[in-house]
Scaffold this motif. Structure first.
Motif, short mmCIF file in Angstrom:
data_model
loop_
_atom_site.label_atom_id
_atom_site.label_comp_id
_atom_site.label_asym_id
_atom_site.label_seq_id
_atom_site.Cartn_x
_atom_site.Cartn_y
_atom_site.Cartn_z
N LYS A 184 0.72 -1.25 -0.19
CA LYS A 184 0.07 -0.16 -0.13
C LYS A 184 0.86 1.15 0.02
O LYS A 184 0.49 2.32 -0.77
N LEU A 185 1.77 1.25 0.81
CA LEU A 185 2.62 2.48 0.88
C LEU A 185 3.45 2.58 -0.16
O LEU A 185 3.68 3.74 -0.92
N ARG A 186 4.06 1.47 -0.71
CA ARG A 186 4.92 1.75 -2.04
C ARG A 186 4.20 2.01 -3.18
O ARG A 186 4.64 2.68 -3.93
N SER A 187 2.88 1.57 -3.21
CA SER A 187 2.05 1.76 -4.47
C SER A 187 1.79 3.15 -4.44
O SER A 187 1.16 3.52 -5.55
N THR A 188 1.81 3.97 -3.69
CA THR A 188 1.38 5.20 -3.70
C THR A 188 2.37 6.32 -4.18
O THR A 188 2.31 7.52 -4.59
N LEU A 189 3.66 5.79 -4.30
CA LEU A 189 4.78 6.64 -4.61
C LEU A 189 4.57 7.33 -6.04
O LEU A 189 4.52 8.43 -6.18
N LEU A 190 4.25 6.48 -7.00
CA LEU A 190 3.97 7.09 -8.39
C LEU A 190 2.92 7.77 -8.65
O LEU A 190 2.81 8.91 -9.04
N PRO A 191 1.64 7.27 -8.19
CA PRO A 191 0.72 8.42 -8.22
C PRO A 191 0.74 9.59 -7.44
O PRO A 191 0.38 10.82 -7.70
N LEU A 192 1.35 9.49 -6.15
CA LEU A 192 1.65 10.66 -5.56
C LEU A 192 2.63 11.97 -6.36
O LEU A 192 2.32 13.04 -6.42
N ILE A 193 3.58 11.07 -6.93
CA ILE A 193 4.64 12.09 -7.65
C ILE A 193 3.68 12.91 -8.78
O ILE A 193 4.21 13.96 -9.04
N VAL A 194 3.21 11.85 -9.63
CA VAL A 194 2.45 12.31 -10.93
C VAL A 194 1.37 13.26 -10.30
O VAL A 194 1.20 14.30 -10.93
N GLY A 195 0.81 13.00 -9.08
CA GLY A 195 -0.28 14.03 -8.75
C GLY A 195 0.28 15.63 -8.29
O GLY A 195 -0.18 16.39 -8.63
N LEU A 196 1.45 15.37 -7.65
CA LEU A 196 2.10 16.83 -7.33
C LEU A 196 2.60 17.54 -8.39
O LEU A 196 2.42 18.68 -8.59
N LYS A 205 -8.88 5.11 -4.94
CA LYS A 205 -8.67 4.34 -6.35
C LYS A 205 -7.61 3.25 -6.16
O LYS A 205 -7.59 2.05 -6.48
N LEU A 206 -6.72 3.65 -5.44
CA LEU A 206 -5.60 2.61 -4.92
C LEU A 206 -5.92 1.49 -3.96
O LEU A 206 -5.79 0.45 -4.48
N ARG A 207 -6.83 1.83 -3.20
CA ARG A 207 -7.60 0.85 -2.30
C ARG A 207 -8.19 0.01 -2.85
O ARG A 207 -8.19 -0.96 -2.58
N PHE A 208 -8.96 0.51 -3.97
CA PHE A 208 -9.93 -0.42 -5.00
C PHE A 208 -8.88 -1.39 -5.50
O PHE A 208 -9.27 -2.57 -5.97
N GLU A 209 -7.84 -0.94 -6.19
CA GLU A 209 -7.10 -1.77 -6.92
C GLU A 209 -6.40 -2.73 -6.11
O GLU A 209 -6.31 -3.79 -6.70
N ILE A 210 -5.94 -2.66 -5.01
CA ILE A 210 -5.41 -3.74 -3.97
C ILE A 210 -6.42 -4.68 -3.61
O ILE A 210 -6.37 -5.84 -3.76
N SER A 211 -7.70 -4.32 -3.30
CA SER A 211 -8.63 -4.92 -3.00
C SER A 211 -9.10 -5.88 -4.24
O SER A 211 -9.62 -7.08 -3.58
#
Length: 400
Positions: free
Chosen positions: A101-113, A147-153
Motif C-alpha cells: 500500500k505504501l509503496r504503491s502510492t509513490l508513483l501516483p503521488l509524484i504524478v499528482g504533485l 482508487k489505489l485501495r480499490f486496486e489492491i482489494s
C-alpha cells in the motif's frame, strides 16, 4: 513475509537504480532542461492571453486532474513460482499485501504533485479564492488513495467492478468540483475514501488472493517498466506476447496487399500481432503527427516527418531477421530472394501509409502549397533512401 518483502524490495530498488543510470544521462537531462524551459515559457505566454471565464480552462483542468487518478498500479513484487511455493502461506499473504500500500502510492503521488503544480495557474484563474484551490487539491489526493485501495482489494475478488466504478465516481466528483462547488467535491471525495477503506478491508479480510490475476497485473506492470528502460539500454528481462488481434484484420490485408504471398502474409501478421513492432511504430507516428499538425514551420514539419518515417521503418526491419532465424523457414520451397522481395513490398506499403498520414495531418493547420510540396519531397527522398540504400545494406549484413 516481512523478510520476503524487504529482500524483494531491495532487489527491485537496486535493479531500478541500475537502469536509471542510463535513463538519467547528461544528454537527456540537458534536453529535459531545454524542453521544460520552452514549454514553461509557452505555457506562461498562453496564460497571459486567456481569460478566467474561458470554458476551455475547465475542460483542460478536468483532463489534467484525471491523470493522477488513472495512473499507478499496486507494486506487488510477486514471482511466477509464488503461486506454488507460497500457496501454503496464503493466509499470511494479507500481511504481505499490506506492505504494497505504501509503496504503491509513490508513483501516483509524484504524478499528482506534478499535475497539481502545473494546474495551479489555471486553478488560480478559474477560482478567485485560495481555499477553493486547497479543497480541490485535497480532494484529488483523497480520490487517488481511494482508487489505489480499490486496486489492491480487487486482487481478492474475481470482479473488477469497483475499479470501473471508482473511475466514473472520480470523473463525476472532479467535474462537480470544477463546475459546481469544490466543497461538495471534498465531501464526496472523503465519503468515497471512507467507503473505499471499509470495502477494501472487508474484501481483504474475507477473500482469498487471486493468484493468476495478481501475477498477471504484476507481470504487466514490470513489462511496462522494462519497455521504458529498453528505450535507453538493453533489458534482458523484457518479454513479448503474440496475440490475435481480430480488429486488425483490415490492416493486415492492407499491408500484405491483394496478391497472395506466403511470406508477405507472415511479415504483415508479425508486425500486427507482436507488441514490439506495431505498438512502438504507432506511438511514434501519433507523436509525429501531433507535432507536425501544430507546428507552423515548414522546415520543422518536413524534417520531423521524414525522420519519423525513417525511424518507423528502422524499428520494424528486425521482423525480417526474426522470421529468417526460424528454422522452419528453410522447409518452405521459397527462395530467399522471393522472401526479400515480399519484405520490400511490405515496406513500400508501410512507407506510403506513413507518408500519407503525416502529410495529411501536417496540412490540417497552416496549409500552404509550398509546405505540401516540401513534405512530399521529403517523404519521397526518405522512401528512396530506405528502399535503395538501407534495406540492401541491412540484408547484406544479415547474410555475412
Amino acid at each position: 513475509m516481512n523478510d520476503l518483502w524487504s529482500s524483494r524490495l531491495k532487489k527491485y530498488q537496486r535493479q531500478n537504480l541500475k537502469y536509471l543510470r542510463y535513463v538519467l544521462n547528461d544528454h537527456l537531462v540537458l534536453a529535459l532542461m531545454f524542453l521544460v524551459g520552452g514549454v514553461g515559457l509557452s505555457y506562461s505566454n498562453w496564460l497571459k492571453g486567456i481569460s478566467g471565464t474561458n470554458p476551455i480552462l475547465k475542460v483542460l483542468l478536468l483532463v489534467l486532474l484525471m491523470v493522477p487518478l488513472l495512473v499507478g498500479r499496486p507494486v506487488l513484487l510477486l514471482k511466477e513460482a509464488d503461486k506454488v511455493f507460497l500457496l501454503p502461506r496464503e493466509s499470511s499473504m494479507k500481511d504481505y499485501i499490506k506492505h504494497t500500500k505504501l509503496r504503491s502510492t509513490l508513483l501516483p503521488l509524484i504524478v499528482g504533485l506534478i499535475i497539481v503544480l502545473v494546474s495551479l495557474p489555471m486553478l488560480a484563474l478559474t477560482f478567485a479564492s485560495v481555499p477553493s484551490i486547497i479543497l480541490i487539491v485535497v480532494s484529488i489526493l483523497g480520490l487517488m488513495f481511494a482508487k489505489l485501495r480499490f486496486e489492491i482489494s480487487s486482487l481478492f475478488v474475481t470482479s473488477n467492478r469497483f475499479i470501473l466504478m471508482s473511475i466514473l465516481i472520480n470523473l463525476l466528483l472532479v467535474a462537480v468540483g470544477l463546475y459546481f462547488s469544490p466543497l461538495v467535491m471534498l465531501i464526496g471525495a472523503l465519503s468515497w475514501l471512507s467507503y473505499a477503506v471499509f470495502q477494501s478491508n472487508q474484501q481483504i479480510r474475507t477473500g482469498n488472493l487471486q493468484w493468476l490475476k495478481a501475477l498477471q497485473r504484476e507481470n504487466s506492470r514490470m513489462n511496462r517498466l522494462y519497455r521504458f528502460f529498453s528505450l535507453f539500454t538493453e533489458v534482458p528481462q523484457i518479454t513479448t506476447h503474440i496475440k490475435r488481434r481480430k480488429w486488425a484484420d483490415p490492416i493486415v490485408k492492407m499491408i500484405q496487399g491483394s496478391k497472395v504471398s506466403a511470406f508477405r502474409s507472415v511479415y504483415a501478421r508479425s508486425l500486427v500481432r507482436s507488441g514490439d513492432y506495431g505498438s512502438q511504430s504507432i506511438r511514434l507516428l501519433v507523436v509525429t503527427t501531433l507535432i507536425a499538425m501544430f507546428s507552423s514551420s515548414v522546415v520543422l514539419k518536413t524534417l520531423i516527418g521524414s525522420l519519423a518515417t525513417y525511424l518507423i521503418i528502422v524499428q520494424i526491419t528486425p521482423v525480417f531477421e526474426k522470421n529468417e532465424q526460424n528454422i522452419f523457414t528453410t522447409v518452405y520451397p521459397i527462395q530467399k530472394q522471393m522472401r526479400i522481395n515480399d519484405f520490400r513490398q511490405i515496406l513500400i506499403r508501410l512507407i506510403t501509409v506513413c507518408s500519407v498520414i503525416i502529410i495529411v495531418c501536417s496540412s490540417v493547420i497552416n496549409f500552404t502549397l509550398s509546405g505540401l510540396m516540401f513534405m512530399c519531397l521529403g517523404q519521397v527522398l526518405v522512401g528512396l533512401i530506405i528502399y535503395w540504400w538501407y534495406i540492401p545494406r541491412y540484408i547484406k549484413k544479415l547474410s555475412l
